[in-house]
Structure formats: structure tokens, C-alpha cells
Scaffold this motif. Structure first.
Motif, PDB file in Angstrom:
ATOM      1  N   VAL A  12       0.912  -1.176   0.130  1.00 36.54           N
ATOM      2  CA  VAL A  12      -0.198   0.035   0.054  1.00 36.54           C
ATOM      3  C   VAL A  12       0.759   1.311  -0.124  1.00 36.54           C
ATOM      4  CG1 VAL A  12      -1.922  -1.189   1.176  1.00 36.54           C
ATOM      5  CG2 VAL A  12      -0.233  -0.197   2.573  1.00 36.54           C
ATOM      6  N   PHE A  13       2.053   1.162   0.662  1.00 41.65           N
ATOM      7  CA  PHE A  13       2.956   2.230   0.745  1.00 41.65           C
ATOM      8  C   PHE A  13       3.758   2.430  -0.437  1.00 41.65           C
ATOM      9  CE2 PHE A  13       1.940   2.167   5.198  1.00 41.65           C
ATOM     10  CZ  PHE A  13       1.790   3.609   5.421  1.00 41.65           C
ATOM     11  N   ALA A  14       3.880   1.303  -1.410  1.00 39.99           N
ATOM     12  CA  ALA A  14       4.704   1.438  -2.431  1.00 39.99           C
ATOM     13  C   ALA A  14       4.130   1.835  -3.717  1.00 39.99           C
ATOM     14  CB  ALA A  14       5.288   0.202  -2.632  1.00 39.99           C
ATOM     15  N   LEU A  15       2.697   1.490  -3.768  1.00 42.71           N
ATOM     16  CA  LEU A  15       1.597   1.915  -4.942  1.00 42.71           C
ATOM     17  C   LEU A  15       1.807   3.343  -5.341  1.00 42.71           C
ATOM     18  CD1 LEU A  15      -1.465  -0.398  -4.155  1.00 42.71           C
ATOM     19  CD2 LEU A  15       0.111  -0.608  -6.126  1.00 42.71           C
ATOM     20  N   PRO A  16       1.835   4.255  -4.436  1.00 39.25           N
ATOM     21  CA  PRO A  16       1.760   5.610  -4.706  1.00 39.25           C
ATOM     22  C   PRO A  16       3.324   5.891  -5.600  1.00 39.25           C
ATOM     23  CG  PRO A  16       0.681   5.677  -2.640  1.00 39.25           C
ATOM     24  CD  PRO A  16       1.399   4.246  -2.984  1.00 39.25           C
ATOM     25  N   LEU A  17       4.125   5.372  -4.892  1.00 42.54           N
ATOM     26  CA  LEU A  17       5.452   5.563  -5.388  1.00 42.54           C
ATOM     27  C   LEU A  17       5.824   4.767  -6.924  1.00 42.54           C
ATOM     28  CD1 LEU A  17       7.654   5.161  -2.414  1.00 42.54           C
ATOM     29  CD2 LEU A  17       6.922   7.357  -3.419  1.00 42.54           C
ATOM     30  N   CYS A  18       5.234   3.662  -6.957  1.00 40.98           N
ATOM     31  CA  CYS A  18       5.293   2.960  -8.426  1.00 40.98           C
ATOM     32  C   CYS A  18       4.317   3.713  -9.412  1.00 40.98           C
ATOM     33  CB  CYS A  18       4.392   1.536  -8.249  1.00 40.98           C
ATOM     34  SG  CYS A  18       5.612   0.345  -7.157  1.00 40.98           S
ATOM     35  N   LEU A  19       3.292   4.355  -9.030  1.00 45.49           N
ATOM     36  CA  LEU A  19       2.455   5.171  -9.858  1.00 45.49           C
ATOM     37  C   LEU A  19       3.194   6.348 -10.349  1.00 45.49           C
ATOM     38  CD1 LEU A  19      -0.182   5.891 -11.113  1.00 45.49           C
ATOM     39  CD2 LEU A  19      -1.047   6.969  -9.219  1.00 45.49           C
ATOM     40  N   ARG A  20       4.033   6.988  -9.445  1.00 48.63           N
ATOM     41  CA  ARG A  20       4.715   8.262  -9.792  1.00 48.63           C
ATOM     42  C   ARG A  20       5.881   7.726 -10.748  1.00 48.63           C
ATOM     43  NH1 ARG A  20       3.724  12.771 -10.412  1.00 48.63           N
ATOM     44  NH2 ARG A  20       4.776  12.378 -12.335  1.00 48.63           N
ATOM     45  N   VAL A  21       6.488   6.564 -10.561  1.00 50.75           N
ATOM     46  CA  VAL A  21       7.650   6.248 -11.370  1.00 50.75           C
ATOM     47  C   VAL A  21       7.280   6.063 -12.861  1.00 50.75           C
ATOM     48  CG1 VAL A  21       9.208   4.321 -12.005  1.00 50.75           C
ATOM     49  CG2 VAL A  21       9.209   5.287  -9.522  1.00 50.75           C
ATOM     50  N   LEU A  22       5.844   5.187 -13.006  1.00 50.84           N
ATOM     51  CA  LEU A  22       5.334   4.822 -14.204  1.00 50.84           C
ATOM     52  C   LEU A  22       4.838   6.128 -14.876  1.00 50.84           C
ATOM     53  CD1 LEU A  22       3.020   2.032 -13.192  1.00 50.84           C
ATOM     54  CD2 LEU A  22       5.423   1.749 -14.524  1.00 50.84           C
ATOM     55  N   MET A  23       4.244   7.229 -14.244  1.00 48.06           N
ATOM     56  CA  MET A  23       3.714   8.417 -14.576  1.00 48.06           C
ATOM     57  C   MET A  23       5.193   9.237 -15.131  1.00 48.06           C
ATOM     58  SD  MET A  23       0.500   8.394 -15.166  1.00 48.06           S
ATOM     59  CE  MET A  23       0.372  10.287 -15.452  1.00 48.06           C
ATOM     60  N   ASP A  24       6.108   9.255 -14.517  1.00 50.39           N
ATOM     61  CA  ASP A  24       7.381  10.059 -14.892  1.00 50.39           C
ATOM     62  C   ASP A  24       7.876   9.431 -16.421  1.00 50.39           C
ATOM     63  OD1 ASP A  24       7.085  11.811 -12.980  1.00 50.39           O
ATOM     64  OD2 ASP A  24       8.521  10.836 -11.666  1.00 50.39           O
ATOM     65  N   HIS A  25       7.718   8.272 -16.329  1.00 50.28           N
ATOM     66  CA  HIS A  25       8.639   7.445 -17.621  1.00 50.28           C
ATOM     67  C   HIS A  25       7.826   7.597 -18.755  1.00 50.28           C
ATOM     68  CE1 HIS A  25      10.563   4.458 -19.707  1.00 50.28           C
ATOM     69  NE2 HIS A  25       9.627   4.060 -20.304  1.00 50.28           N
ATOM     70  N   ALA A  26       6.487   7.646 -18.407  1.00 48.89           N
ATOM     71  CA  ALA A  26       5.350   7.613 -19.510  1.00 48.89           C
ATOM     72  C   ALA A  26       5.294   9.212 -20.062  1.00 48.89           C
ATOM     73  CB  ALA A  26       3.760   7.344 -19.188  1.00 48.89           C
ATOM     74  N   GLN A  27       5.714  10.053 -19.283  1.00 50.30           N
ATOM     75  CA  GLN A  27       5.659  11.456 -19.390  1.00 50.30           C
ATOM     76  C   GLN A  27       6.934  11.862 -20.392  1.00 50.30           C
ATOM     77  OE1 GLN A  27       4.909  14.510 -16.611  1.00 50.30           O
ATOM     78  NE2 GLN A  27       3.132  13.043 -15.740  1.00 50.30           N
ATOM     79  N   ARG A  28       7.841  11.224 -20.029  1.00 51.15           N
ATOM     80  CA  ARG A  28       9.309  11.372 -20.578  1.00 51.15           C
ATOM     81  C   ARG A  28       9.212  10.735 -22.152  1.00 51.15           C
ATOM     82  NH1 ARG A  28      11.639   9.969 -15.756  1.00 51.15           N
ATOM     83  NH2 ARG A  28      11.972   7.919 -16.627  1.00 51.15           N
ATOM     84  N   GLU A  29       8.710   9.472 -22.223  1.00 54.20           N
ATOM     85  CA  GLU A  29       8.756   8.807 -23.411  1.00 54.20           C
ATOM     86  C   GLU A  29       7.672   9.616 -24.377  1.00 54.20           C
ATOM     87  OE1 GLU A  29      10.669   6.417 -24.469  1.00 54.20           O
ATOM     88  OE2 GLU A  29      11.642   6.357 -22.580  1.00 54.20           O
ATOM     89  N   LEU A  30       6.519   9.952 -23.845  1.00 58.07           N
ATOM     90  CA  LEU A  30       5.369  10.500 -24.983  1.00 58.07           C
ATOM     91  C   LEU A  30       5.936  12.052 -25.387  1.00 58.07           C
ATOM     92  CD1 LEU A  30       2.297   9.701 -22.724  1.00 58.07           C
ATOM     93  CD2 LEU A  30       3.090   8.971 -24.996  1.00 58.07           C
ATOM     94  N   ARG A  31       6.452  12.701 -24.490  1.00 51.55           N
ATOM     95  CA  ARG A  31       7.100  14.156 -24.809  1.00 51.55           C
ATOM     96  C   ARG A  31       8.181  13.867 -25.842  1.00 51.55           C
ATOM     97  NH1 ARG A  31       6.236  15.748 -19.108  1.00 51.55           N
ATOM     98  NH2 ARG A  31       4.525  17.317 -19.015  1.00 51.55           N
ATOM     99  N   ALA A  32       8.866  12.844 -25.630  1.00 51.37           N
ATOM    100  CA  ALA A  32      10.292  12.822 -26.407  1.00 51.37           C
ATOM    101  C   ALA A  32       9.692  12.536 -27.832  1.00 51.37           C
ATOM    102  CB  ALA A  32      11.229  11.719 -25.765  1.00 51.37           C
ATOM    103  N   ARG A  33       8.765  11.627 -27.963  1.00 55.25           N
ATOM    104  CA  ARG A  33       8.319  11.202 -29.328  1.00 55.25           C
ATOM    105  C   ARG A  33       7.529  12.171 -29.964  1.00 55.25           C
ATOM    106  NH1 ARG A  33       8.988   6.612 -32.730  1.00 55.25           N
ATOM    107  NH2 ARG A  33       7.120   6.133 -33.830  1.00 55.25           N
ATOM    108  N   ALA A  34       6.836  13.180 -29.208  1.00 57.69           N
ATOM    109  CA  ALA A  34       6.092  14.139 -29.835  1.00 57.69           C
ATOM    110  C   ALA A  34       7.225  15.301 -30.306  1.00 57.69           C
ATOM    111  CB  ALA A  34       5.162  14.583 -28.769  1.00 57.69           C
ATOM    112  N   ALA A  35       7.823  15.490 -29.400  1.00 57.15           N
ATOM    113  CA  ALA A  35       8.932  16.753 -29.531  1.00 57.15           C
ATOM    114  C   ALA A  35       9.868  16.287 -30.867  1.00 57.15           C
ATOM    115  CB  ALA A  35       9.928  16.945 -28.478  1.00 57.15           C
ATOM    116  N   ALA A  36       9.934  14.841 -31.061  1.00 58.57           N
ATOM    117  CA  ALA A  36      10.842  14.686 -32.241  1.00 58.57           C
ATOM    118  C   ALA A  36      10.125  14.761 -33.455  1.00 58.57           C
ATOM    119  CB  ALA A  36      11.415  13.382 -32.161  1.00 58.57           C
ATOM    120  N   THR A  37       8.923  15.192 -33.691  1.00 58.44           N
ATOM    121  CA  THR A  37       7.902  15.359 -34.727  1.00 58.44           C
ATOM    122  C   THR A  37       7.610  16.616 -35.060  1.00 58.44           C
ATOM    123  OG1 THR A  37       7.461  12.747 -34.317  1.00 58.44           O
ATOM    124  CG2 THR A  37       6.046  14.122 -36.121  1.00 58.44           C
ATOM    125  N   PRO A  38       8.122  17.406 -35.676  1.00 62.30           N
ATOM    126  CA  PRO A  38       7.537  18.886 -35.580  1.00 62.30           C
ATOM    127  C   PRO A  38       6.141  19.136 -35.935  1.00 62.30           C
ATOM    128  CG  PRO A  38       9.619  18.518 -36.700  1.00 62.30           C
ATOM    129  CD  PRO A  38       9.166  17.312 -36.397  1.00 62.30           C
TER     130      PRO A  38
END
Length: 390
Positions: free
Chosen positions: A30-56
Motif C-alpha cells: 500500500v505504501f509502494a503503490l503511490p511511488l510506483c504510480l509516480r515512477v510509471l507516470m514520470d517514465h510515460a511523460q518522458r517517453e511521450l514528450r520525447a516522441r512528440a517533440a521529435a515530430t515537428p
């Protein structure tokens, strides 16, 4: 706290290992779930932003900008109104200081998207041929690294296109495509795709076909007018392009009307980017989007959803902490006779309190270990989970 108190606490925890493991696992989860959610969201945001930024910029038909973006960046087979080749030709003919890369994403091979494009796409996405060679003729394909590894594909092998409907008796035959090369991995959706040229994509769609020479087989001729020969339903279409039958494949219809899903636009200057945006702002049939802007809007909504999820998980963690405190309180109450016996044989009250505190600390340490393991698993699984979701 004495060594004897630690030994008593450790012995009790080990003696009731199942109870201790369940309690530590529940707390860690129960205490790891919020941290895991944060890790997954951080990674998703980085990957999604990188793919979008590479396509003008992306050009497509008027409609949902989000659907157009997901089709062009992540090869989603959405119900998207196709763009015509005439629109691509118009972009190429104008002196707008921009490179264009067409995409046709409609069909798949056992779930893997088949992406029709041209050779400029590969250097744009920093994709190289790891084994084999690039596309050379109609019917060839190159395969992403992850897909090739998962299916054991090699240059010289084959993959089949999948029909749009399971029981499409009148549809286009599945095309057997020759694998000419395996691409290098770049950790993006490109790793899970099959790439073909536009003509091969249109061949899958049925805009081209090859068959035996009708002039040599009169049994399949429906009618003949001068040099125009019309075959009947008995004509067998080739479902594979080979060196022997390559010359028999031909296209029907006006090439300017052939469909595209989207066009990636790569302006050379900021001025060219602004001019293109202004041109398509007035168009009623086509639209130009900036993936970076569309992705930021999408991520803003995801962050809001994450906030709701984190709040729910925080309430769950608080409830779990209260339940854990109740479990310890009941446990110590049930063991009151045990503590009384220890006190009768000379163990001080302070030592007994130390034993109880150490039991709580040992469970907390075990819970922290469980949480750390779950967090590590989430960090390693984040790229794979993103591929499944997007």
C-alpha cells in the motif's frame, strides 16, 4: 534497547513468519503503490514528450487531433478519414522549405502494425538495418527489433498481413511479405512494427494485384475487346510477390486518390513552420497539428487523473496503517499473559516495551524491503507497460 530484547522480538517474528510476512507485504504494497504510480507516470511523460517533440508537425484530414497524433506516432489503427496522395504531392511541389514523410497505417500482421512509408522515415527515427538489407522492391518489409526477437524472425523469412475481418470471404488475400532486414532497437513503437513501402501497403489494401497472363489462359477470360481483356472470378490472384511474378503486378485507379493516414512534416526553419501552420488553419478538409502541443494537453489530463489516483491510494495507505496499528494492539493484548510471565521472572517493563517496539520496527523494515522491490520492478517494467497501454 538490549540485545536480549532484540532476540525476543526477532524470535517472535520468525516464529509467526506467515503472519509477519502477510503484514509486511500488505504494508509494503500500500505504501509502494503511490511511488510506483509516480515512477510509471514520470517514465510515460518522458517517453511521450520525447516522441512528440521529435515530430515537428503532422498533416491529416480534419477531425480529432488526438486520433491523428496517435496514428502517426504510435501506429494506432483508428477510424481515420484518409488523406489523398494529392495532398502529399502538393506539399512536395510547393517551395515551403520542409521535408515530408508519408504514413499509411491501416493493416496489421497478427497484431503488429504494418506501416507504409518511404525510406526517409528510417534516418528520421534514427533506425538502421541491424541484419539484412533495406526495402528493395514491392512486397518487401523490414521488421522492428522487438517484434523480430519475439517471433524469431530473420531476413529471408516471411510475415503475413492479417485480414480486417475474420471471415471476410470477399476481401483481399493476406499478403505474404518477404523480410529483407531487421531494424536496430530504439525503445519506441518502431520496435514492434512491420515497415513496408507505400505501394506494398496499397497492395495489401487491394489497389494493386498480380495474376497469370490472361492472354495465355482463355478459360478465365470473361470478355475481350481489342487489347483489353477482362478476367472472370476464376482468375487466381498472387498473394506473394516474387522475382518471377513481379512484372504482373499493376495498380488500378488514379494514384492521386490513393490513401494515406498522415504526413509527417519537417520544416527546416521556424518561418517555414509558421507559414505551414497558417496555410492549414484556413483549410476545411485538412489540418496541421503540432504533436508537442497536443501531447502537453493530453498529459495535463493524465496528471489530473494521477492526482485522483494518488489521493485514493493515500486514503488506502492511511486505512492500512490504522488496521496495522489495530493488529498490533490486539496481538499485544492477547499476549498479555506472556508478558506478565516475563515480568514475573524478572524482565523489566522497559524491556517488554522495547520488545514490542522492536517487533514493530522489524515488520516496518520488512515492509520497506517489499516496497523497494516493488519500486524496482515498476522501474524496470515501465517501458514494457507503456508499450502495452499506448
Amino acid at each position: 534497547m538490549s540485545r536480549a530484547a532484540f532476540q525476543l522480538a526477532a524470535r517472535y517474528v520468525l516464529r509467526h513468519r506467515l503472519q509477519s510476512a502477510l503484514l509486511a507485504g500488505a504494508l509494503g504494497l500500500v505504501f509502494a503503490l503511490p511511488l510506483c504510480l509516480r515512477v510509471l507516470m514520470d517514465h510515460a511523460q518522458r517517453e511521450l514528450r520525447a516522441r512528440a517533440a521529435a515530430t515537428p508537425q503532422i498533416v491529416g484530414t480534419r477531425g480529432s487531433a488526438l486520433v491523428l497524433m496517435m496514428t502517426a506516432l504510435y501506429f494506432k489503427r483508428e477510424n481515420l478519414t484518409p488523406l489523398s496522395m494529392a495532398a502529399l504531392n502538393s506539399l512536395r511541389q510547393e517551395d515551403n522549405h520542409a521535408s515530408v514523410i508519408p504514413l499509411h497505417v491501416r493493416y496489421h500482421s497478427q497484431g503488429a502494425p504494418i506501416v507504409g512509408t518511404d525510406l526517409d522515415y528510417f534516418p528520421f527515427r534514427a533506425l538502421r538495418i541491424a541484419r539484412g538489407k533495406n526495402l528493395t522492391r514491392l512486397g518487401d518489409c523490414v521488421v522492428g527489433a522487438a517484434l523480430a526477437k519475439r517471433r524469431g524472425l530473420q531476413p529471408g523469412g516471411h510475415v503475413f498481413s492479417s485480414p480486417e475481418q475474420a471471415f471476410d470471404m470477399a476481401g483481399v488475400y493476406p499478403l505474404k511479405m518477404r523480410i529483407t532486414g531487421i531494424l536496430t532497437a530504439n525503445g519506441t513503437p518502431d520496435d514492434d512494427a512491420v515497415f513496408v513501402d507505400l505501394k506494398t501497403a496499397w497492395l495489401i489494401e487491394g489497389r494493386s494485384h498480380g495474376h497469370n497472363d490472361l492472354a495465355e489462359d482463355k478459360s478465365v477470360v470473361l470478355k475481350q475487346e481489342d487489347k483489353n481483356i477482362v478476367g472472370n472470378a476464376a482468375v487466381m490472384m498472387f498473394n506473394e510477390v516474387t522475382d518471377a511474378n513481379l512484372g504482373s503486378f499493376h495498380f488500378h485507379g488514379d494514384a492521386a486518390t490513393f490513401p494515406l493516414s498522415a504526413v509527417l512534416v519537417l520544416p527546416q526553419t521556424a518561418k517555414a513552420e509558421a507559414l505551414l501552420a497558417g496555410r492549414y488553419a484556413k483549410s476545411k478538409e485538412e489540418q496541421l497539428i503540432r504533436p508537442r502541443d497536443e501531447m502537453e494537453a493530453l498529459l495535463t489530463q493524465l496528471v489530473r487523473l494521477e492526482g485522483f489516483g494518488a489521493s485514493a491510494l493515500l486514503l488506502t495507505a492511511t486505512a492500512a496503517l490504522l488496521v496495522t496499528a489495530l493488529v498490533f494492539a490486539l496481538s499485544f493484548r492477547l499476549r498479555r499473559r506472556e508478558f506478565q510471565t516475563l515480568e514475573d521472572v524478572g524482565v523489566s517493563r522497559l524491556a517488554l516495551v522495547s520488545v514490542q517496539a522492536l517487533e514493530i520496527v522489524l515488520i516496518a523494515v520488512a515492509a520497506a524491503v517489499v516496497g523497494a522491490v516493488l519500486l524496482s520492478v515498476a522501474s524496470h517494467a515501465a517501458p514494457h507497460l507503456l508499450r502495452l497501454v499506448v
